[in-house]
Design an enzyme around this catalytic site. Structure first.
Site, PDB file in Angstrom:
ATOM      1  N   HIS A  11      52.275  47.192 -54.260  1.00  0.00           N
ATOM      2  CA  HIS A  11      53.652  47.399 -54.495  1.00  0.00           C
ATOM      3  C   HIS A  11      54.354  46.355 -53.590  1.00  0.00           C
ATOM      4  O   HIS A  11      54.442  46.393 -52.379  1.00  0.00           O
ATOM      5  CB  HIS A  11      54.174  48.819 -54.067  1.00  0.00           C
ATOM      6  CG  HIS A  11      55.563  49.169 -54.086  1.00  0.00           C
ATOM      7  ND1 HIS A  11      55.685  50.381 -54.667  1.00  0.00           N
ATOM      8  CD2 HIS A  11      56.549  48.627 -53.517  1.00  0.00           C
ATOM      9  CE1 HIS A  11      57.204  50.385 -54.595  1.00  0.00           C
ATOM     10  NE2 HIS A  11      57.718  49.329 -54.073  1.00  0.00           N
ATOM     11  N   HIS A  13      57.619  43.499 -54.421  1.00  0.00           N
ATOM     12  CA  HIS A  13      58.771  43.151 -55.397  1.00  0.00           C
ATOM     13  C   HIS A  13      58.645  41.523 -55.260  1.00  0.00           C
ATOM     14  O   HIS A  13      58.856  40.965 -54.000  1.00  0.00           O
ATOM     15  CB  HIS A  13      60.066  43.404 -54.897  1.00  0.00           C
ATOM     16  CG  HIS A  13      60.344  45.099 -55.405  1.00  0.00           C
ATOM     17  ND1 HIS A  13      60.799  45.660 -56.338  1.00  0.00           N
ATOM     18  CD2 HIS A  13      59.646  45.993 -54.378  1.00  0.00           C
ATOM     19  CE1 HIS A  13      60.652  47.151 -55.997  1.00  0.00           C
ATOM     20  NE2 HIS A  13      60.060  47.193 -54.842  1.00  0.00           N
ATOM     21  N   GLU A 192      61.962  58.074 -51.970  1.00  0.00           N
ATOM     22  CA  GLU A 192      62.439  56.914 -50.559  1.00  0.00           C
ATOM     23  C   GLU A 192      63.459  57.180 -50.065  1.00  0.00           C
ATOM     24  O   GLU A 192      63.685  57.641 -48.859  1.00  0.00           O
ATOM     25  CB  GLU A 192      62.187  55.679 -51.333  1.00  0.00           C
ATOM     26  CG  GLU A 192      62.531  54.560 -50.276  1.00  0.00           C
ATOM     27  CD  GLU A 192      62.532  53.128 -50.992  1.00  0.00           C
ATOM     28  OE1 GLU A 192      63.007  53.014 -52.141  1.00  0.00           O
ATOM     29  OE2 GLU A 192      62.474  51.968 -50.380  1.00  0.00           O
ATOM     30  N   ASP A 271      59.078  44.510 -49.709  1.00  0.00           N
ATOM     31  CA  ASP A 271      59.915  43.492 -49.725  1.00  0.00           C
ATOM     32  C   ASP A 271      59.548  42.647 -48.171  1.00  0.00           C
ATOM     33  O   ASP A 271      60.650  42.764 -47.400  1.00  0.00           O
ATOM     34  CB  ASP A 271      61.488  43.660 -49.750  1.00  0.00           C
ATOM     35  CG  ASP A 271      61.408  44.446 -50.986  1.00  0.00           C
ATOM     36  OD1 ASP A 271      61.618  43.819 -52.316  1.00  0.00           O
ATOM     37  OD2 ASP A 271      61.658  45.784 -50.998  1.00  0.00           O
TER      38      ASP A 271
HETATM   39  N1  LIG Z   1      62.370  49.459 -51.409  1.00  0.00           N
HETATM   40  C1  LIG Z   1      62.814  49.569 -52.730  1.00  0.00           C
HETATM   41  N2  LIG Z   1      63.572  50.334 -53.195  1.00  0.00           N
HETATM   42  C2  LIG Z   1      64.022  50.524 -54.426  1.00  0.00           C
HETATM   43  N3  LIG Z   1      64.338  49.183 -55.201  1.00  0.00           N
HETATM   44  C3  LIG Z   1      64.022  48.104 -54.627  1.00  0.00           C
HETATM   45  N4  LIG Z   1      63.893  46.982 -55.038  1.00  0.00           N
HETATM   46  C4  LIG Z   1      63.416  46.145 -54.188  1.00  0.00           C
HETATM   47  N5  LIG Z   1      63.026  47.114 -53.026  1.00  0.00           N
HETATM   48  C5  LIG Z   1      63.281  48.367 -53.324  1.00  0.00           C
HETATM   49 ZN   LIG Z   2      59.696  48.941 -53.963  1.00  0.00          ZN
END
Ligand SMILES: Nc1ncnc2[nH]cnc12
Ligand SMILES: [Zn+2]
Length: 322
Positions: A11, A13, A192, A271
Site C-alpha cells: 500500500h 500511492h 481510516e 504516502d
Molecule cells: N491515506 C489516504 N487515504 C485515502 N486516500 C488517499 N490518497 C492518498 N493517500 C490516501
Molecule cells: Zn492509502
C-alpha cells in the site's frame, strides 16, 4: 533493527511517495508555484482534506512519461535499497488525465520506471489502479473500465482511495463489479477517516480480499471477528494513521490488538514523505513501538506475499526469496 529483514509493501500511492526534493525540481522545471504545498523541504497540510488537496497539487508537477518513469524508478530504488523484494503501487490514471498526459502515457511511464528498477535490483512490482472518491462515482467507474480493458500484465488490482467521507461504498460498487469481472484483485480504503461502519460497508458491497487501513474496525469487536473469520488482509500504515490523527499515538494504535484477534495484518507506508515516514521506518516501528520480534514481522511480510495481486508462479518465487 530490521535492516536484515526482507520487506514487502502492498500500500503506497505513487504520487504520495514523491520525494520533496524531486517535487521542488519538477515545480521549478515547469514554473509552478508550489510554495503553499511545499515549504522547508516538507509537504504542508493540516488535516485529511488539506492533505488530499496537497497531494493533488503535488501530482500536477509530474507531467510527462519520463517524469513518471523517474518518480517510479526513484521510489523502487529506495525500496530495493532496504531489502524490499516486492511493491504494489497505487496509481491513478485520473491524475494522468488531469495534467493532460493521458492514462496510457501515464501508465507507460510508470511501467518504464518499474523496468529500470527491476533491471538494477530485481525488485518485483505491480500496479493497483485506483479511483478517487472525491472525483465522483462516474470517474471511479471510468478508472475501473480503464484497468479492466488495459490488458497490461502489470495492472493486477483495483482500489478506491480519496475522501472516505464522500458518499457510501455502495455508490462505488459498480466500479468494483467491473474490476472483479476483469479478474483484478480488489482492495479498498475503508475504516481510516470513517468508523467501523465503513469497513462493514466495504465487506458488504465489495467483498474485497484486502482493505486499505481498516484500523477503525477496532471500534466494533464483532466486525473484528468477521474480518478474522473472512481472512481479509488489512494493509496497515501506522505512521500515516498517527500523522493524520486517526489515533493519538502508537500506544493507542490497534495493530497488535488486531493481529492478536486473528486478523491478517501487513504493514505499509501509504504516502511516506507526506507523513514523515518510509517503509524502513514502518518496519522499525513494528519492532520498536509495537514490540514485534523478527519472526512476527516476517509472518506479516509472508501474509503480504500471500495476499499480493500476483500470479501463483510469482507468489511462489517471492515466498522462496523470503
Ligand atoms: N491515506 C489516504 N487515504 C485515502 N486516500 C488517499 N490518497 C492518498 N493517500 C490516501
Ligand atoms: Zn492509502
Amino acid at each position: 533493527m530490521t535492516s536484515h529483514l526482507k520487506k514487502v509493501e502492498l500500500h503506497c500511492h505513487l504520487e504520495g511517495a514523491a520525494p520533496p526534493v524531486l517535487t521542488a525540481a519538477q515545480a521549478r522545471k515547469y514554473g509552478v508555484d508550489i510554495s503553499a504545498q511545499l515549504r522547508d523541504g516538507a509537504y504542508v497540510w493540516h488535516d485529511f482534506a488539506s492533505f488530499l488537496e496537497c497531494y493533488d497539487k503535488v501530482s500536477e508537477v509530474y507531467r510527462t512519461e519520463e517524469d513518471y518513469a523517474l518518480l517510479t524508478e526513484t521510489y523502487l530504488d529506495e525500496l530495493a535499497g532496504i531489502n524490499t523484494i516486492y511493491s504494489e503501487l497505487i496509481v491513478s490514471p485520473d491524475h494522468g488525465k488531469r495534467i493532460g498526459l493521458g492514462a496510457d502515457a501515464y501508465i507507460s511511464g510508470i511501467c518504464e520506471g518499474i523496468r529500470r528498477a527491476r533491471e538494477k535490483s530485481g525488485i518485483e512490482a505491480r500496479l493497483i489502479v485506483t479511483g478517487e472518491r472525491h472525483f465522483g462515482p462516474e470517474s471511479v467507474v471510468g478508472a475501473a473500465e480503464y484497468a479492466a480493458k488495459a490488458g497490461n500484465p502489470l495492472i493486477t488490482g483495483f482500489n478506491l482511495a480519496g475522501e472516505e467521507r464522500m458518499g457510501r461504498v455502495a455508490d462505488y460498487a459498480r466500479a468494483f463489479d467491473i474490476a472483479r469481472d476483469a479478474g483484478l484483485g480488489l482492495t479498498i480504503h475503508a475504516g481510516e477517516v470513517c468508523g467501523a461502519f465503513s469497513v462493514a460497508d466495504a465487506l458488504d458491497a465489495v467483498r474485497p480480499s484486502r482493505i486499505g487501513h481498516g484500523v477503525r474496525a477496532i471500534e466494533d469487536l464483532d466486525l473484528v471477528k468477521r474480518l478474522a473469520d473472512l481472512g481479509t488482509v488489512l494493509e496497515i500504515c501506522p505512521g500515516s494513521n498517527i500523522a493524520l490523527g486517526v489515533f493519538p499515538d502508537f500506544a493507542s494504535h490497534p495493530l497488535r490488538h488486531l493481529k492478536e484477534a486473528g486478523v491478517r495484518v501487513t504493514i505499509s507506508s501509504d504516502d511516506p514523505p507526506f507523513f514523515h515516514t518510509s517503509l524502513k521506518r514502518e518496519y522499525e516501528l513494528a519492532a520498536g513501538a509495537f514490540g514485534f520480534g523478527d519472526a512476527e514481522i516476517d509472518a506479516m511480510t509472508r501474509t503480504a506475499i500471500e495476499a499480493a495481486f500476483v500470479d501463483n508462479e510469482t507468489r511462489k518465487a517471492l515466498l522462496a526469496r523470503l
